[in-house]
Design a protein around this motif. Structure first.
Motif, PDB file in Angstrom:
ATOM      1  N   LYS A 145      14.151  39.075 -29.801  1.00  0.00           N
ATOM      2  CA  LYS A 145      14.702  37.562 -29.672  1.00  0.00           C
ATOM      3  C   LYS A 145      14.780  36.659 -30.847  1.00  0.00           C
ATOM      4  CE  LYS A 145      12.614  36.703 -24.946  1.00  0.00           C
ATOM      5  NZ  LYS A 145      11.414  36.199 -24.369  1.00  0.00           N
TER       6      LYS A 145
ATOM      7  N   LYS B  23      17.817  37.856 -32.517  1.00  0.00           N
ATOM      8  CA  LYS B  23      19.192  37.439 -31.673  1.00  0.00           C
ATOM      9  C   LYS B  23      19.541  35.857 -31.951  1.00  0.00           C
ATOM     10  CE  LYS B  23      20.712  36.452 -27.027  1.00  0.00           C
ATOM     11  NZ  LYS B  23      20.275  36.301 -25.684  1.00  0.00           N
TER      12      LYS B  23
ATOM     13  N   ARG C 125      22.631  34.198 -33.880  1.00  0.00           N
ATOM     14  CA  ARG C 125      23.408  33.068 -33.185  1.00  0.00           C
ATOM     15  C   ARG C 125      23.596  32.118 -34.270  1.00  0.00           C
ATOM     16  NH1 ARG C 125      23.351  31.736 -27.743  1.00  0.00           N
ATOM     17  NH2 ARG C 125      21.173  32.720 -27.571  1.00  0.00           N
TER      18      ARG C 125
ATOM     19  N   MET D 204      25.219  39.953 -32.848  1.00  0.00           N
ATOM     20  CA  MET D 204      24.686  39.635 -31.612  1.00  0.00           C
ATOM     21  C   MET D 204      24.785  40.468 -30.430  1.00  0.00           C
ATOM     22  SD  MET D 204      23.665  36.245 -30.819  1.00  0.00           S
ATOM     23  CE  MET D 204      24.368  35.548 -29.313  1.00  0.00           C
TER      24      MET D 204
ATOM     25  N   ILE E 121      22.470  43.238 -30.522  1.00  0.00           N
ATOM     26  CA  ILE E 121      21.169  42.838 -29.964  1.00  0.00           C
ATOM     27  C   ILE E 121      20.960  42.580 -28.612  1.00  0.00           C
ATOM     28  CG2 ILE E 121      19.163  41.126 -30.370  1.00  0.00           C
ATOM     29  CD1 ILE E 121      20.196  40.776 -32.914  1.00  0.00           C
ATOM     30  N   VAL E 122      22.070  42.095 -28.001  1.00  0.00           N
ATOM     31  CA  VAL E 122      22.190  41.807 -26.469  1.00  0.00           C
ATOM     32  C   VAL E 122      22.046  43.363 -25.806  1.00  0.00           C
ATOM     33  CG1 VAL E 122      23.660  41.112 -24.509  1.00  0.00           C
ATOM     34  CG2 VAL E 122      23.288  39.751 -26.635  1.00  0.00           C
TER      35      VAL E 122
END
Ligand code: F6P
Length: 377
Positions: free
Chosen positions: A244, A247, A251, A259, A262-263
């Motif tokens: 998190k 991320k 961002r 991103m 990581i998602v």
């Protein structure tokens, strides 16, 4: 001229939705308003699929589970259309005007509040009601659906107690709640579970096994382990926090490729957790030498007739909704704060999660009666 009110239910269903629809429908009939329902959440508004909500159609709803309108998790700005996700916001805005709506009531949980807020920012007269068995909508003390689910989960655990006792087993029971522990903690506390694991308190499996072992030493050779579906071990908690944080960093630096990676990692993380309560039962079996079984309560918790408390809450929020529409109050969610029903601006509701505070009285009470919360303080 009579005001025209649209209404939709979005996100997961829950007990009390029909009671709220009834309160809005009946309240409208007594106030010279007419109400049109849209089927299956925001999708029905996009596809112009409607239901007239008046007269006879408003009877028999108070006790009925689910939602007569149907629901979906489709978001206006990411709607599956012909196999791909499309931004259908403009179509939804056009349809709102085509139906000559004066207001749109969106009933849903956290995701619905966000989607409704997006539409409010497009100039639509939006008003929302909070519903969810997870009880995690921000800015309201309670959402309808929670009380019923709490009773169902509690009764289920009560029943598991006698079979766990008879067979000298550990029964791990998985309870819904998404990433909040309200349902797991409430049902665990109400049913006297021996261990309660919630997402807010990362657990150490060895400490859970120790607690079960201590019970065995006291002659209690069975245990009930109530686990919220979002509960995390210490290790999982660490991994999730790192992902998190990365991320957020990506961002902030607008690194889109990173991103996306990581998602995908976050999705893998969730995928790997698919059987986490089953694994938990297996590990406890190994660590304690007791036989273990897993019960996943699943959608049972969301089905069926609402409790009296939820019926009253849905009716209270639904009738307040009609009053606020009459007064022209929009861009708000109708919340319960203390003893009051109040409109809260949607921008204060979105992007927040209502999780169990670590100093909550229920946590203190659980510890005080000797329940292990996975950190076994
Ligand atoms: O938000 C309500 C809820 O029941 C959660 O507790 C659960 O994680 C989720 O919905 C399940 O969703 P679905 O019904 O789409 O599987």
């Amino acid at each position: 001229m009579a005001k025209h009110v649209g209404i939709l239910t979005a996100g997961g269903d829950c007990p009390g939705l029909n009671a709220a629809i009834r309160a809005i429908g009946k309240g409208a009939m007594n106030t010279n308003m007419r109400v049109t329902g849209f089927r299956d959440g925001f999708r029905g508004l996009m596809e112009n699929r409607t239901v007239v909500l008046e007269g006879e159609s408003m009877t028999g709803l108070l006790t009925l589970g689910g939602t007569i309108l149907g629901t979906s998790r489709d978001k206006p700005h990411r709607m599956p259309v012909n196999g791909s996700l499309k931004d259908m916001t403009d179509v939804i805005v056009d349809n709102y005007h085509r139906h000559h709506l004066d207001a749109l009531v969106c009933i849903g949980g956290g995701g619905t509040q966000k989607n409704a807020y997006r539409l409010a920012k497009k100039g639509l007269n939006i008003i929302t009601l909070p519903k969810t068995i997870d009880n995690d909508v921000a800015m309201t003390d309670i959402s309808f659906g929670y009380d019923t689910a709490l009773s169902i989960a509690t009764e289920a655990i009560d029943r598991l107690h006698s079979t766990a006792h008879s067979h000298h087993r550990i029964i791990v029971v998985e309870i819904m709640g998404h990433n909040a522990g309200w349902l797991g903690l409430g049902a665990g506390l109400a049913s006297g579970a021996d261990v309660i694991l919630i997402p807010e308190i990362p657990y150490d499996i060895q400490l859970v096994a120790n607690a079960i072992h201590k019970r065995v030493q006291r002659g209690r050779n069975f245990s009930i382990v109530a686990v919220s579906e979002g509960a995390l071990s210490l290790k999982e908690h660490k991994i999730l926090n790192v992902l998190k944080a990365r991320k957020e960093e990506a961002r902030a630096q607008d690194k889109r490729k990173l991103m996306r990676k990581i998602v995908a990692d976050l999705a893998d993380f969730e995928e790997n957790r698919t059987n986490h309560t089953l694994n938990l039962a297996r590990i406890l079996e190994e660590l304690t030498g007791l036989e273990a079984r897993l019960t996943i309560l699943g959608h049972l918790q969301r089905g069926g007739t609402p409790s009296a408390t939820d019926r009253v809450l849905s009716t209270k929020l639904g009738t307040a909704c009609i009053r606020l529409i009459k007064e022209g109050v929009f861009g708000v969610m109708i919340a319960v704060q203390g003893r009051k029903v109040v409109p809260v601006p949607l921008e204060e509701v979105v992007n927040k999660r209502r999780i169990v505070p670590l100093n909550h009285a229920w946590i203190e009470s659980a510890r005080s009666v000797g329940t292990c919360l996975g950190d076994c303080r």
